[in-house]
Enzyme design. Sequence first.
Site, PDB file in Angstrom:
ATOM      1  N   GLU A 156       0.874  -1.195   0.000  1.00 38.62           N
ATOM      2  CA  GLU A 156       0.000   0.000   0.000  1.00 38.62           C
ATOM      3  C   GLU A 156       0.900   1.232   0.000  1.00 38.62           C
ATOM      4  OE1 GLU A 156      -3.353   1.173   0.104  1.00 38.62           O
ATOM      5  OE2 GLU A 156      -2.314   3.108   0.282  1.00 38.62           O
ATOM      6  N   ASP A 187       5.243   1.836  -3.433  1.00 37.46           N
ATOM      7  CA  ASP A 187       4.594   1.845  -4.738  1.00 37.46           C
ATOM      8  C   ASP A 187       4.386   0.404  -5.242  1.00 37.46           C
ATOM      9  OD1 ASP A 187       3.788   2.294  -7.307  1.00 37.46           O
ATOM     10  OD2 ASP A 187       5.742   2.973  -8.023  1.00 37.46           O
ATOM     11  N   ASP A 206      -6.604  -3.911  -5.222  1.00 40.57           N
ATOM     12  CA  ASP A 206      -7.700  -3.149  -4.603  1.00 40.57           C
ATOM     13  C   ASP A 206      -7.329  -1.675  -4.663  1.00 40.57           C
ATOM     14  OD1 ASP A 206      -9.711  -2.072  -3.140  1.00 40.57           O
ATOM     15  OD2 ASP A 206      -9.035  -2.870  -1.219  1.00 40.57           O
ATOM     16  N   TYR A 275     -20.869   3.389  -4.055  1.00 42.00           N
ATOM     17  CA  TYR A 275     -19.942   3.667  -5.152  1.00 42.00           C
ATOM     18  C   TYR A 275     -20.725   4.307  -6.305  1.00 42.00           C
ATOM     19  CZ  TYR A 275     -16.075   0.958  -3.088  1.00 42.00           C
ATOM     20  OH  TYR A 275     -15.062   0.503  -2.280  1.00 42.00           O
TER      21      TYR A 275
HETATM   22  N1  SPD Z   1     -14.909   4.713  -6.872  1.00 50.45           N
HETATM   23  C1  SPD Z   1     -14.234   4.153  -5.719  1.00 50.45           C
HETATM   24  C2  SPD Z   1     -13.609   2.843  -5.963  1.00 50.45           C
HETATM   25  C3  SPD Z   1     -12.856   2.386  -4.745  1.00 50.45           C
HETATM   26  C4  SPD Z   1     -12.308   1.027  -4.840  1.00 50.45           C
HETATM   27  N2  SPD Z   1     -11.403   0.688  -3.773  1.00 50.45           N
HETATM   28  C5  SPD Z   1     -11.948   0.691  -2.473  1.00 50.45           C
HETATM   29  C6  SPD Z   1     -11.020   0.214  -1.419  1.00 50.45           C
HETATM   30  C7  SPD Z   1     -11.702  -0.615  -0.419  1.00 50.45           C
HETATM   31  N3  SPD Z   1     -10.855  -1.586   0.165  1.00 50.45           N
END
Ligand code: SPD
Length: 335
Positions: A156, A187, A206, A275
Site C-alpha cells: 500500500e 509503490d 484493490d 460507489y
Molecule cells: N470509486 C471508488 C472505488 C474504490 C475502490 N477501492 C476501495 C477500497 C476498499 N478496500
Amino acid sequence: MADESVAGSADFPVKRPREEEENGSAAAASAVSMEPDGGKEPDSVSAVIPGWFSEISSMWPGEAHSLKIEKILFQGKSDYQNVMVFQSATYGKVLVLDGVIQLTERDECAYQEMITHLPLCSIPNPKKVLVIGGGDGGVLREVARYSSVEKIDICEIDKMVIDVSKQFFPEVAIGYEDPRVTLHVGDGVAFLKAVPAGTYDAVIVDSSDPIGPAKELFEKPFFQTVANALRPGGVVCTQAESIWLHMHIIEDIVANCREIFKGSVNYAWTTVPTYPSGVIGFMLCSTEGTAVDFKHPVNSIDESKRPLRFYNSEIHTAAFCLPSFAKKVIDAKAK
Ligand code: SPD
C-alpha cells in the site's frame, strides 16, 4: 501482528508524491479542502447540500451521490492524497480519499468479499497471495479466511490510509492482525517489478480510481508485471470500475488483458450502494497453465470466526452475468 517494511528503507522506490504529478484529479473536481479551517467545513461538505458529503468527480460528470454527515472524525493530507473519515447518518463511518468514497461500514462487505473470493474461490489451495493497494485491510481480512494460504503480502502506497483505517475501522483493519501478513509501504508497481517471476498464486489489486496515485494500476505495463509475478495458472482480480459509467475504461482493460493473460479473461460485477452508479466491476484473469473456470467456485469459505455478509457461491456465479450492453462490448474485445 504483521511484519512491516517501509519503502525508503525497503528494497523498492517510493512513488512520486502527488504534488509532483500533473493530473485532472477527482480532488480538483470535488474541491475538498483539507487545510486547517478554523471551524469552516470542507468545500465538498457544503457544495451541494449543507451538512452533506457530495461525491463529485470528472469520472462521473453530471451526478453526485450524497450522504448526510453526523460528524467529521478526521481530515488529513498525506504525501499522496486528501484523507477524510466521517460518521454518516445511515452508512456508518465512511473513508474518503481525494473526495471519493472508498468504503462505508455498512456496504464494505459487498466489495471486499467479492474482490477477494471471486479469485480465491476459483483455484484450489491458494498459498501465496499479494494485495496491491487495499490499505484499509478489508481484503486482508477476507484472504485470512483461507487455511491453505501461507503468505499474504500487501503493498500500500499511503501509510496514512493504513493508520486511519486501524484507528477508525477496526473491523476492517483487523486483517492486519493475521500473522501471515507482511506489510510493504510503497509503490505497488515498483514492488511488483522486483518480485521474482512466478511467485504468487493470486494477486488482488484493490485500487482507488485511475486518477491520482492509482493511475498506473490500470495501464498495460502494470498488467504485464502482474502476469510475470503469477505462477502458471495463477489468478489476478483487479478493481475495474462501473459498467454504467466507465465502459471506455473497461474496454481498454479487457483488450490489454486479452493480450497479456493467456488463460481466461472475465469481467464480473457487484452492487455497492455508495460507489458511483451503485455498482463496481472486477477484471479476473489467469495465466497460461492449469485452466481456471472463474464462474464455478471450487472452494468453500471458513465462516467460523466471522460470517460472510455478502458473498455466497450463487452470487459468485451470477457476478459474471452481464447486461446486454456491457456483454456486447466486452465480448467484442474477446475476439
Ligand atoms: N470509486 C471508488 C472505488 C474504490 C475502490 N477501492 C476501495 C477500497 C476498499 N478496500
